[in-house]
Write a protein that holds these residues in place. Structure first.
Motif, short mmCIF file in Angstrom:
data_model
loop_
_atom_site.label_atom_id
_atom_site.label_comp_id
_atom_site.label_asym_id
_atom_site.label_seq_id
_atom_site.Cartn_x
_atom_site.Cartn_y
_atom_site.Cartn_z
N PRO A 45 0.83 -1.21 0.00
CA PRO A 45 0.00 0.00 0.00
C PRO A 45 0.87 1.26 0.00
O PRO A 45 1.99 1.27 0.51
CB PRO A 45 -0.81 -0.12 1.29
CG PRO A 45 -0.03 -1.05 2.15
CD PRO A 45 0.70 -1.98 1.23
N ALA A 46 0.33 2.32 -0.59
CA ALA A 46 1.07 3.59 -0.64
C ALA A 46 1.20 4.16 0.76
O ALA A 46 0.29 4.04 1.58
CB ALA A 46 0.34 4.57 -1.55
N PRO A 47 2.34 4.80 1.07
CA PRO A 47 2.50 5.39 2.40
C PRO A 47 1.54 6.57 2.59
O PRO A 47 1.20 7.27 1.64
CB PRO A 47 3.96 5.85 2.42
CG PRO A 47 4.35 5.95 1.00
CD PRO A 47 3.51 4.96 0.24
N ALA A 48 1.12 6.77 3.81
CA ALA A 48 0.21 7.87 4.12
C ALA A 48 0.96 9.20 3.98
O ALA A 48 2.15 9.28 4.28
CB ALA A 48 -0.32 7.72 5.54
#
Length: 55
Positions: A45-48
């Motif tokens: 998942p993409a980092p926040a």
């Protein structure tokens, strides 16, 4: 004894029905290891986004 035979016949009929409905989607070749395994890992998942600094 006849109950065992009837149970086996019913079980075999259900198994053949399930296999025939599965068609070419059923893989009966056993466990796969190494490069022949078809598992594709999901992307990470993409980092926040970082929180905004107060001004």
């Amino acid at each position: 004894m006849w109950k065992l035979v009837v149970g086996f016949v019913i079980f075999a009929a259900i198994a053949l029905f399930v296999i025939s409905k599965g068609g070419d989607k059923i893989d009966m070749s056993g466990e796969k290891h190494g490069t022949e395994a078809t598992h594709v890992p999901e992307p990470a998942p993409a980092p926040a986004p970082a929180p905004s600094a107060p001004k």
